[in-house]
Write an enzyme that holds these catalytic residues in place. Structure first.
Site, PDB file in Angstrom:
ATOM      1  CE1 TYR A 175      -3.454   3.432   0.907  1.00 54.00           C
ATOM      2  CE2 TYR A 175      -2.396   3.368   2.528  1.00 54.00           C
ATOM      3  CZ  TYR A 175      -2.414   3.379   1.443  1.00 54.00           C
ATOM      4  OH  TYR A 175      -3.559   4.826   2.044  1.00 54.00           O
ATOM      5  CE1 TYR A 186      -8.520  11.207   0.690  1.00 57.46           C
ATOM      6  CE2 TYR A 186      -8.140  13.494   0.030  1.00 57.46           C
ATOM      7  CZ  TYR A 186      -7.838  12.472  -0.271  1.00 57.46           C
ATOM      8  OH  TYR A 186      -6.749  12.090  -0.294  1.00 57.46           O
TER       9      TYR A 186
END
Ligand code: GLU
Length: 621
Positions: A204, A256
């Site tokens: 990641y 977001y």
């Protein structure tokens, strides 16, 4: 319009990048002084970014790149990687498996929030850290190395050039990313991931540390805009279903906890990253990327948001500002009474076609067929059904048809019971979605025929119409007197002509006359048909006319002599009567009226053809 957009002076000065380049320069100059926000500091290496680095790039679906400012400055992709990695997981495992791993619900929380969907035992969506970490577990490969290699290869395919990891940023995040570590361990604890968290996190963090430029990101977005095919390399990287799922999540969760406001004001699927990048997709048109490190409270690039707002507003790009037109799906509609095939017809036949031709309609379809445009088309087909013997649907300019349109069309066609009216589809290339409706296709209902082009469809349907009106038109049963060219000749004249006939037989495909040959005879078709064609500058042939029983060709030799100006090929087995020009002239020495009558008829037929051509031009405009 934004101030300074499309400055006419710049356009007049001949900016080679055109109005879009000028627009981007003006936008860049206007937003550079915007010095709000701060660069991300929670990853130490990101804190070193220059807040005045500012680049914008737009890549079109055919690979044209418009850039301004620091569009070549390398920075780390961070969360902009998330939709792409999600796409790779979808491509590798299919949507069902991926949905077990991660949901599709926006959280309304910050990107690094530690909230998980306990009901479904998965993170809420792949655009927040928890979801993206869970998706890392789905990367293809058996070792961390092969998984990273697969990821880099995939990102490189999207960007159209090899990409690599910024090791300094990777190490910086690995050494400090304890919040992400907490998320990974929580997910391990509840069984949302099963691989060792450090291994998943390493992937990641590396994924987030892939080094890109604005130009790369615009190209990656353009690949999504281009249905998954990289615009420059032409490589098919993703499929349309994957793109749709990726764009949906970018729309609902990409920005977001600013996603709702973004959807309201910008209305484009997008994703931001904490290094200061924002990437947005204009489906079917282009990709946009901005780089400017200072972030707002949501973690989105301040100049990046401002750029996207301006571009969306100035160019009307909001997803819900509708620009689909369904009215234009039928480009043109006409009947055989107005526009005929290129087959030359006798006066009697031409008159019959003007009278009966309204029973054959042609619909030229243009653009893409989808629910709305297909509805228009099938409605028109149903309206025409009672009054027509046949309808030709010309797909030459139909770029695409989605499954809904094909289904609607298939059902409409099946309703035309017992082949009435006859439906003929033309210009349907193999692989076009509509080909499924044709004989042998997946949805073949047995009611549609196909012919390669509309002209041959019209010719065949005209022949059908004429066979209703006339008996079979073979010249073997014709007297010379019934041929337009010989109309008005007396018995003696016809008798003299009969002596000048020699008959020829041709196989289908045989060349009867070649361009450039000496023109010393003219022909009458007794049975079968022939096409007259000319060679184009690119070497291809174009059919300019066709002739059948009773029709003549090569008769210009009577006027000009000289050389043939076109090729004539037999379309089927054909019998022709040839008349030598020398013999006709010999006959004319004793019977001058034979030649004058034929020439007079020729002039009449040429004027009729010209008038018909003018009429067709009028009808086709
Ligand atoms: N690597 C970053 C993190 O996990 C990505 C965050 C982002 O760009 O939103 O904190």
């Amino acid at each position: 319009m934004t101030d300074g957009a499309f400055a006419p002076e710049a356009a007049a000065a001949g900016d080679r990048r055109g109005p879009i380049g000028t627009y981007l320069d003006a936008l860049h100059a206007r937003l550079l002084p915007l010095r709000d926000g701060d660069v991300a500091r929670y990853i130490p290496e990101l804190a070193t970014a220059d807040p005045d680095d500012f680049g914008i790039a737009i890549a079109t679906v055919d690979g044209r790149l418009y850039t301004t400012g620091a569009s070549d400055r390398a920075f780390t992709i961070q969360s902009m990687s998330k939709p792409f990695t999600y796409g790779l997981a979808l491509k590798t495992h299919g949507v069902e498996r991926v949905l077990e791993q991660v949901g599709v619900e926006p959280t309304g929380e910050a990107f690094n929030s530690i909230v998980l969907d306990d009901v479904n035992n998965r993170p809420f969506n792949p655009m927040v850290n928890a979801g993206a970490i869970a998706v890392s577990e789905l990367l293809p490969g058996f070792t961390p190395e092969t998984r990273l290699a697969a990821l880099l290869r995939f990102f490189g395919d999207l960007a159209g050039r090899p990409l690599s990891v910024d090791e300094a940023v990777f190490r910086s995040e690995r050494d400090t990313g304890h919040r992400n570590r907490a998320i990974a361990y929580m997910m391990l604890n509840s069984g949302m991931i099963t691989a060792p968290p450090e291994e998943v996190l390493e992937l990641y963090f590396k994924q987030c540390a892939i080094r890109v430029t604005c130009a790369d990101m615009a190209m990656m977005a353009a690949t999504l805009a281009n249905r998954g095919t990289q615009p420059v390399t032409g490589k098919a990287v993703l499929g349309p279903d994957q793109i749709r799922d990726m764009l949906t999540l970018m729309s609902t969760c990409g920005m977001y906890d600013y996603a709702g406001q973004w959807a309201y004001e910008v209305g484009l699927p997008a994703k931001s990253g904490v290094a200061g990048g924002i990437v947005a997709v204009i489906p079917g048109q282009a990709g946009i990327a901005v780089y400017s490190p200072p972030l707002d409270a949501h973690g989105n690039s301040i100049r990046g948001v401002a750029v996207c707002k301006a571009i969306s507003r100035d160019f009307g790009l909001h997803a819900f500002s509708d620009r689909t037109t369904v009215q234009t799906v039928i480009r043109r509609e006409y009947r055989v009474s107005e526009v005929r095939s290129k087959r030359l017809r006798s006066q009697a036949e031409a008159e019959a076609l003007s009278r009966e031709g309204h029973r054959v309609a042609v619909l030229e379809v243009q653009g893409a067929l989808f629910f709305g445009s297909a509805e228009r088309l099938i409605r028109r087909l149903s309206d025409l059904a009672p009054e027509c013997m046949a309808v030709v649907v010309d797909f030459k300019r139909c770029s695409d048809a989605d499954p809904a349109a094909v289904r609607l069309l298939a059902e409409t066609v099946a309703r035309f019971a017992a082949g009435k009216p006859e439906l003929v589809f033309t210009h349907v290339p193999a692989g076009h979605p509509v080909a499924q409706l044709l004989p042998g296709g997946a949805q073949d209902s047995g009611h549609v025929h196909t012919l390669p082009d509309t002209d041959s469809a019209l010719e065949a349907l005209e022949n059908d119409l004429l066979s209703d009106v006339f008996e079979t038109a073979d010249l073997t049963r014709f007297a010379l007197a019934r041929i337009d060219l010989f109309k008005g000749l007396d018995a003696a004249g016809l008798k003299a002509l009969e002596g000048a006939i020699s008959s020829f037989q041709f196989d289908a495909g045989a060349r009867v006359v070649a361009e450039g040959d000496e023109a010393n005879a003219f022909f009458i078709v007794a049975s079968g048909a022939a096409s007259i064609s000319v060679r184009l500058s690119d070497g291809q042939r174009r059919r300019v006319a066709s002739v059948g029983p009773g029709q003549s060709f090569g008769e210009m030799a009577l006027i000009e002599g000289g050389r043939r100006t076109a090729d004539v090929h037999a379309d089927s087995a054909m019998i022709c009567y040839a008349f030598s020009i020398d013999r006709i002239r010999q006959i004319a020495e004793t019977k001058p009226e034979v030649l004058t009558t034929i020439l007079q008829n020729l002039v009449i037929s040429l004027t009729t053809r010209l008038r018909h051509a003018n009429e067709e031009i009028r009808n086709l405009v």
